[in-house]
Design an enzyme around this catalytic site. Structure first.
Site, PDB file in Angstrom:
ATOM      1  N   HIS A 233       1.144  -1.486  -0.215  1.00 36.96           N
ATOM      2  CA  HIS A 233       0.163  -0.085   0.329  1.00 36.96           C
ATOM      3  C   HIS A 233       0.647   0.812   0.121  1.00 36.96           C
ATOM      4  O   HIS A 233       0.270   2.480  -0.696  1.00 36.96           O
ATOM      5  CB  HIS A 233      -0.949  -0.252   1.283  1.00 36.96           C
ATOM      6  CG  HIS A 233      -0.446   0.245   2.637  1.00 36.96           C
ATOM      7  ND1 HIS A 233      -0.345  -0.818   3.349  1.00 36.96           N
ATOM      8  CD2 HIS A 233       0.012   1.138   3.313  1.00 36.96           C
ATOM      9  CE1 HIS A 233       0.859  -1.014   4.683  1.00 36.96           C
ATOM     10  NE2 HIS A 233       0.802   0.634   4.431  1.00 36.96           N
TER      11      HIS A 233
ATOM     12  N   ASP B 171       0.133  -7.726   1.105  1.00 33.95           N
ATOM     13  CA  ASP B 171       0.632  -6.676   1.699  1.00 33.95           C
ATOM     14  C   ASP B 171       2.062  -5.923   1.408  1.00 33.95           C
ATOM     15  O   ASP B 171       3.014  -5.659   2.023  1.00 33.95           O
ATOM     16  CB  ASP B 171      -0.025  -5.111   2.716  1.00 33.95           C
ATOM     17  CG  ASP B 171      -0.044  -3.913   3.019  1.00 33.95           C
ATOM     18  OD1 ASP B 171       0.373  -2.894   1.295  1.00 33.95           O
ATOM     19  OD2 ASP B 171       0.360  -3.469   3.569  1.00 33.95           O
TER      20      ASP B 171
ATOM     21  N   SER C 273       4.661   2.493   7.592  1.00 31.11           N
ATOM     22  CA  SER C 273       4.410   1.236   6.916  1.00 31.11           C
ATOM     23  C   SER C 273       4.923   0.907   6.220  1.00 31.11           C
ATOM     24  O   SER C 273       6.240   1.757   5.301  1.00 31.11           O
ATOM     25  CB  SER C 273       3.385   1.926   6.512  1.00 31.11           C
ATOM     26  OG  SER C 273       1.688   1.716   6.717  1.00 31.11           O
TER      27      SER C 273
END
Length: 349
Positions: A90, A120, A194
């Site tokens: 993402h 992911d 992230s």
């Protein structure tokens, strides 16, 4: 023995005792510092964590000839000295360009090797050599309560280190990815973290920070990371094939409980209840139907839908599996040839 020679052994003994005492104090001080400081693991790991900047196209501006772009921020981890970097899918999704900022302030264009939305994860490559690759730990050895550090680029303010513990392992029903096996931590993980590193106190990476559980968008002490053992498997597949190739059965199922078995008058109180079959899938071709009870796959009991999901995904397309099931009061056993999982397949197996 002369008067002077008499004192020599005594002086040597005193000096030796003093040296041993000082050494002991230094060791104790070092141990004391290690208990209250994370400086050593942070110093080891931070050079391997990078900031990632992506430019993503927006809707064209009718008053200009070129489309507007927006800059997104994230983190990544240098896994190999040759320039392979792990991050989250993402973070780089829909990116038109990707720039990696190294810990030594160098900035370099990166190219996307491949990504895996189901976990992911994504792999980038930068064309630099002798990079500070992170030391790799073993996520299987982690225990609940172990202290960890989260290193990343929260809110784009620059590299940041936060500390916490492993709060839980094997979180698989969060609803973020298709294949979940998260480590949960209370180390602060905020937007921008992230793709960053979750490391142990040796400075070894044990997870890739992925997401936070929050009602406000900020850290509330519940963060999730993909175990590094899982991430490395995905990375190697992407480097070799450009994608992760998984087996595909094409069905959804839920665990059978005693109340569920009683309410539906099922023939078994154990196993998996088939709730959906993918059109044209291997499961449909083999004749599996909604309402069937699956008792065993490859002669192993099938009571945990998440374990079965990971089992099917771990097998290559073309692999034959045996399946023992019940339909009504009649049992059956069939062999099914797995196919390749379609991209972004919604069904869990």
């Amino acid at each position: 023995m002369t008067h002077n020679n008499y004192w020599i052994p005594i002086i040597i003994s005193i000096l030796a005792g003093t040296c041993i005492g000082l050494a002991t104090l230094l060791i104790q001080e070092k141990q004391h510092t290690a208990e209250f400081s994370y400086s050593t693991p942070a110093e080891i790991a931070t050079p391997s964590v990078v900031n990632i900047y992506t430019h993503t196209a927006k809707q064209p501006n009718p008053l200009q000839n070129q489309p507007l772009t927006t800059v997104n921020l994230g983190s990544g981890v240098i896994m190999m000295k040759s320039g392979f970097i792990l991050t989250n899918h993402h973070v780089i999704q829909n990116a038109r360009s990707i720039v990696v900022a190294l810990n030594d302030n160098r900035r370099v264009q990166a190219r996307l090797i491949g990504s895996d939305p189901s976990t992911d994860l994504a792999v980038l490559k930068i064309d630099l050599q002798k990079l500070p690759a992170i030391q790799i730990g073993n996520s299987k050895d982690i225990a609940i309560g172990d202290r960890v550090l989260a290193i990343g680029n929260p809110f784009g303010i620059g590299q940041t280190v936060t500390a916490g513990i492993i709060s839980a392992k094997g979180r698989n029903s969060i609803g973020l990815n298709t294949y979940e096996n998260f480590l949960q931590t209370d180390a602060s993980i905020n937007p921008g973290n992230s793709g960053g590193a979750l490391v142990n106190l040796k400075g070894e990476i044990i997870g890739i920070s992925s997401a936070i559980y929050s009602s406000s968008g900020g850290s509330q002490g519940i963060g999730f990371a993909t175990p590094i053992d899982d991430a490395i498997q995905v990375m190697n597949e992407i480097i070799e094939h450009g994608e992760v190739i998984r087996g595909y059965l094409g069905m959804e199922a839920q665990k059978i409980t005693q109340p569920l078995a009683e309410n539906l008058s099922l023939a078994s109180s154990k196993g998996l209840l088939v709730s959906e079959i993918g059109k044209g899938s291997p499961a449909e071709k083999a004749g599996i139907q909604v309402g069937d009870v699956i008792l065993k796959i490859n002669n192993e009991s099938s009571e945990d839908p998440f374990q079965v999901k990971h089992l099917i995904a771990s097998l290559k397309p073309g692999t034959s599996i045996s399946l023992l099931g019940i339909r009504g009061a009649q049992s059956y056993k069939i062999n099914i040839l797995l196919e390749e999982q379609p991209t972004m397949q919604r069904l869990t197996y």
